[in-house]
Motif scaffolding. Structure first.
Motif, PDB file in Angstrom:
ATOM      1  N   LYS A 213      -3.117  70.716  17.999  1.00 25.66           N
ATOM      2  CA  LYS A 213      -3.093  69.382  17.399  1.00 25.66           C
ATOM      3  C   LYS A 213      -2.507  69.400  15.993  1.00 25.66           C
ATOM      4  CE  LYS A 213      -7.080  67.624  19.993  1.00 25.66           C
ATOM      5  NZ  LYS A 213      -8.317  66.809  19.916  1.00 25.66           N
ATOM      6  N   ARG A 214      -1.867  68.275  15.649  1.00 23.33           N
ATOM      7  CA  ARG A 214      -1.359  68.051  14.297  1.00 23.33           C
ATOM      8  C   ARG A 214      -2.520  67.653  13.391  1.00 23.33           C
ATOM      9  NH1 ARG A 214       3.326  63.901  16.021  1.00 23.33           N
ATOM     10  NH2 ARG A 214       3.538  63.615  13.763  1.00 23.33           N
ATOM     11  N   ALA A 215      -2.603  68.292  12.235  1.00 19.61           N
ATOM     12  CA  ALA A 215      -3.702  68.016  11.304  1.00 19.61           C
ATOM     13  C   ALA A 215      -3.594  66.610  10.724  1.00 19.61           C
ATOM     14  CB  ALA A 215      -3.708  69.041  10.182  1.00 19.61           C
ATOM     15  N   THR A 216      -4.734  66.017  10.402  1.00 21.30           N
ATOM     16  CA  THR A 216      -4.772  64.729   9.724  1.00 21.30           C
ATOM     17  C   THR A 216      -5.491  64.872   8.391  1.00 21.30           C
ATOM     18  OG1 THR A 216      -6.811  64.123  10.882  1.00 21.30           O
ATOM     19  CG2 THR A 216      -4.747  63.375  11.854  1.00 21.30           C
ATOM     20  N   THR A 217      -5.194  63.959   7.468  1.00 19.73           N
ATOM     21  CA  THR A 217      -5.906  63.872   6.202  1.00 19.73           C
ATOM     22  C   THR A 217      -6.395  62.434   6.024  1.00 19.73           C
ATOM     23  OG1 THR A 217      -3.939  63.302   4.896  1.00 19.73           O
ATOM     24  CG2 THR A 217      -4.444  65.653   5.177  1.00 19.73           C
ATOM     25  N   VAL A 218      -7.537  62.293   5.370  1.00 19.28           N
ATOM     26  CA  VAL A 218      -8.110  60.967   5.137  1.00 19.28           C
ATOM     27  C   VAL A 218      -8.639  60.912   3.705  1.00 19.28           C
ATOM     28  CG1 VAL A 218      -9.687  59.183   5.976  1.00 19.28           C
ATOM     29  CG2 VAL A 218      -8.859  60.937   7.553  1.00 19.28           C
ATOM     30  N   THR A 219      -8.341  59.820   2.994  1.00 21.22           N
ATOM     31  CA  THR A 219      -8.845  59.624   1.636  1.00 21.22           C
ATOM     32  C   THR A 219      -9.746  58.400   1.604  1.00 21.22           C
ATOM     33  OG1 THR A 219      -6.922  58.286   1.014  1.00 21.22           O
ATOM     34  CG2 THR A 219      -6.808  60.673   0.613  1.00 21.22           C
ATOM     35  N   VAL A 220     -10.529  58.265   0.524  1.00 23.26           N
ATOM     36  CA  VAL A 220     -11.450  57.123   0.390  1.00 23.26           C
ATOM     37  C   VAL A 220     -11.596  56.741  -1.074  1.00 23.26           C
ATOM     38  CG1 VAL A 220     -13.530  58.556   0.175  1.00 23.26           C
ATOM     39  CG2 VAL A 220     -13.723  56.216   1.076  1.00 23.26           C
ATOM     40  N   ASN A 221     -11.801  55.452  -1.303  1.00 26.21           N
ATOM     41  CA  ASN A 221     -12.189  54.946  -2.621  1.00 26.21           C
ATOM     42  C   ASN A 221     -13.047  53.708  -2.424  1.00 26.21           C
ATOM     43  OD1 ASN A 221     -12.032  54.872  -5.613  1.00 26.21           O
ATOM     44  ND2 ASN A 221     -11.055  52.901  -5.208  1.00 26.21           N
ATOM     45  N   ALA A 222     -14.259  53.738  -2.952  1.00 25.31           N
ATOM     46  CA  ALA A 222     -15.180  52.596  -2.862  1.00 25.31           C
ATOM     47  C   ALA A 222     -15.391  52.037  -4.260  1.00 25.31           C
ATOM     48  CB  ALA A 222     -16.513  53.031  -2.253  1.00 25.31           C
ATOM     49  N   SER A 223     -15.268  50.715  -4.423  1.00 27.48           N
ATOM     50  CA  SER A 223     -15.423  50.097  -5.737  1.00 27.48           C
ATOM     51  C   SER A 223     -15.967  48.670  -5.577  1.00 27.48           C
ATOM     52  CB  SER A 223     -14.063  50.073  -6.469  1.00 27.48           C
ATOM     53  OG  SER A 223     -13.136  49.295  -5.733  1.00 27.48           O
ATOM     54  N   PRO A 224     -16.574  48.105  -6.629  1.00 30.63           N
ATOM     55  CA  PRO A 224     -16.737  48.700  -7.962  1.00 30.63           C
ATOM     56  C   PRO A 224     -17.860  49.734  -7.988  1.00 30.63           C
ATOM     57  CG  PRO A 224     -17.794  46.568  -7.879  1.00 30.63           C
ATOM     58  CD  PRO A 224     -17.112  46.744  -6.560  1.00 30.63           C
ATOM     59  N   GLU A 225     -17.886  50.521  -9.040  1.00 25.59           N
ATOM     60  CA  GLU A 225     -18.909  51.540  -9.232  1.00 25.59           C
ATOM     61  C   GLU A 225     -19.382  51.464 -10.691  1.00 25.59           C
ATOM     62  OE1 GLU A 225     -17.711  55.487  -7.770  1.00 25.59           O
ATOM     63  OE2 GLU A 225     -15.917  54.529  -6.985  1.00 25.59           O
ATOM     64  N   PRO A 226     -20.666  51.129 -10.955  1.00 26.60           N
ATOM     65  CA  PRO A 226     -21.693  50.728  -9.987  1.00 26.60           C
ATOM     66  C   PRO A 226     -21.493  49.281  -9.542  1.00 26.60           C
ATOM     67  CG  PRO A 226     -22.551  50.605 -12.206  1.00 26.60           C
ATOM     68  CD  PRO A 226     -21.160  51.162 -12.336  1.00 26.60           C
ATOM     69  N   VAL A 227     -22.417  48.824  -8.652  1.00 25.54           N
ATOM     70  CA  VAL A 227     -22.328  47.477  -8.135  1.00 25.54           C
ATOM     71  C   VAL A 227     -23.732  46.882  -8.072  1.00 25.54           C
ATOM     72  CG1 VAL A 227     -22.540  48.219  -5.733  1.00 25.54           C
ATOM     73  CG2 VAL A 227     -21.383  46.062  -6.252  1.00 25.54           C
TER      74      VAL A 227
ATOM     75  N   TRP B 291     -19.960  56.752   0.615  1.00 24.19           N
ATOM     76  CA  TRP B 291     -19.105  56.174   1.644  1.00 24.19           C
ATOM     77  C   TRP B 291     -17.983  57.141   2.002  1.00 24.19           C
ATOM     78  CZ3 TRP B 291     -20.507  51.566   3.804  1.00 24.19           C
ATOM     79  CH2 TRP B 291     -21.449  50.809   3.103  1.00 24.19           C
ATOM     80  N   ARG B 292     -17.591  57.138   3.284  1.00 30.67           N
ATOM     81  CA  ARG B 292     -16.447  57.940   3.707  1.00 30.67           C
ATOM     82  C   ARG B 292     -15.798  57.310   4.928  1.00 30.67           C
ATOM     83  NH1 ARG B 292     -18.873  63.384   6.781  1.00 30.67           N
ATOM     84  NH2 ARG B 292     -19.438  62.310   8.750  1.00 30.67           N
ATOM     85  N   TRP B 293     -14.546  57.706   5.164  1.00 32.93           N
ATOM     86  CA  TRP B 293     -13.833  57.343   6.385  1.00 32.93           C
ATOM     87  C   TRP B 293     -13.795  58.560   7.308  1.00 32.93           C
ATOM     88  CZ3 TRP B 293     -12.665  52.406   7.205  1.00 32.93           C
ATOM     89  CH2 TRP B 293     -12.364  51.558   6.137  1.00 32.93           C
ATOM     90  N   THR B 294     -13.924  58.315   8.633  1.00 31.37           N
ATOM     91  CA  THR B 294     -13.811  59.391   9.615  1.00 31.37           C
ATOM     92  C   THR B 294     -12.870  58.965  10.736  1.00 31.37           C
ATOM     93  OG1 THR B 294     -15.995  60.356   9.203  1.00 31.37           O
ATOM     94  CG2 THR B 294     -15.020  60.763  11.356  1.00 31.37           C
ATOM     95  N   TYR B 295     -11.866  59.825  10.966  1.00 29.51           N
ATOM     96  CA  TYR B 295     -10.970  59.632  12.098  1.00 29.51           C
ATOM     97  C   TYR B 295     -11.313  60.702  13.131  1.00 29.51           C
ATOM     98  CZ  TYR B 295      -6.793  59.656  14.984  1.00 29.51           C
ATOM     99  OH  TYR B 295      -5.940  59.630  16.062  1.00 29.51           O
ATOM    100  N   TYR B 296     -11.546  60.283  14.376  1.00 29.28           N
ATOM    101  CA  TYR B 296     -12.033  61.209  15.394  1.00 29.28           C
ATOM    102  C   TYR B 296     -10.929  61.886  16.207  1.00 29.28           C
ATOM    103  CZ  TYR B 296     -16.806  59.890  14.348  1.00 29.28           C
ATOM    104  OH  TYR B 296     -18.008  59.708  13.714  1.00 29.28           O
ATOM    105  N   GLY B 297      -9.667  61.639  15.880  1.00 32.19           N
ATOM    106  CA  GLY B 297      -8.587  62.365  16.507  1.00 32.19           C
ATOM    107  C   GLY B 297      -8.219  61.852  17.888  1.00 32.19           C
TER     108      GLY B 297
END
Length: 264
Positions: free
Chosen positions: A159-173, A241-247
């Motif tokens: 399989k071809r590798a994947t990358t995932v990034t995340v940003n949750a805002s505002p911080e704090p809330v 918080w995070r994002w997950t891709y299951y492939g």
């Protein structure tokens, strides 16, 4: 044990490194003939898990197997991924290390082996077409230029590798207010040796409350044509918080790192 570099072995028969046989051959084998006096069993590659490959880093894939023979052998033995036919199709490795024989039964010629397959995506002819299902074969080169190849017919996902990034805002809330969570999912392009946005993917937004030990899926969203991710949720408690891709069949699964948001 010894590492033998073979260049890129996508369309060539492989000669693996390893110790010479410790058992005495009982029959003569014609030069170049495929001999049937060898059997392979207990074959595992990467513990049955998919082989996930990026764009710049050589991947080392562990394998193990048992070989039974009383014939002398010169090279190998080895197990390897292939497409087409074991002796004339594509193979998937740039070099191989095979351990010395770990004797199980000397009288019967039984040995256990460990092996490490090296796959380097930086070779110019390593391309996206190699993602998908491969099979597994085993081979040993016998004395007198003969060889024995067994088709183990063991499926192997590449399989071809994947990358995932995340940003949750505002911080704090403040509690009850809206959090915007963005990110991006990308997939390795082996043709260009770069990562590119992976559009149209279903990606899960997950949350782990402060003090919790695991993430829970909150909602799902689809990446844009450029791989971008964006959604909103209500802030109820502090956590990560995070994002997950299951492939899928040609792309590896991946979770982003976590982004902690304090809720006041």
């Amino acid at each position: 044990m010894e590492k033998t570099t073979m260049g890129w072995a996508m369309r060539s028969t492989a000669v693996a490194a390893g110790a010479v046989a410790v058992f005495t051959g009982v029959t003569a084998v014609p030069a170049g003939a495929a001999e049937g006096g060898v059997s392979f069993s207990r074959v595992t590659v990467n513990s049955g898990k998919p082989i996930v490959i990026g764009t710049t880093k050589e991947v080392v894939v562990p394998a193990s197997f048992r070989m039974t023979t009383k014939l002398k052998y010169d090279y190998g033995p080895t197990v390897f991924p292939y497409r087409g036919k074991p002796d004339s199709g594509d193979t998937l490795h740039s070099s191989v290390i095979t351990s010395d024989c770990q004797v199980v039964d000397k009288a019967k010629g039984v040995c256990d082996f460990e092996e490490w397959l090296y796959i380097d995506p930086r070779y110019s002819d390593f391309g996206n077409a190699y993602a998908g299902t491969w099979k597994t074969a085993a081979r040993v080169f016998l004395a007198g230029d003969a060889y024995d190849t067994d088709d183990k017919n063991l499926p192997l996902q590449v399989k071809r590798a994947t990358t995932v990034t995340v940003n949750a805002s505002p911080e704090p809330v403040a509690a009850g207010k809206t959090i915007t969570v963005t990110g991006r999912v990308e997939r390795a392009n082996w043709d260009t040796h770069t990562y590119q946005g992976y559009g149209g993917r279903t990606v899960s937004l997950q949350f782990k409350a402060s003090g919790a030990s695991s993430y829970t899926t909150v909602k799902k969203t689809t990446s844009s044509s450029t791989g971008s991710l964006k959604t909103t949720v209500k802030a109820t408690k502090p956590g990560t918080w995070r994002w997950t891709y299951y492939g899928n069949s040609t792309s590896g699964a991946k979770s982003s790192t976590g982004d902690y948001v304090a809720v006041k």
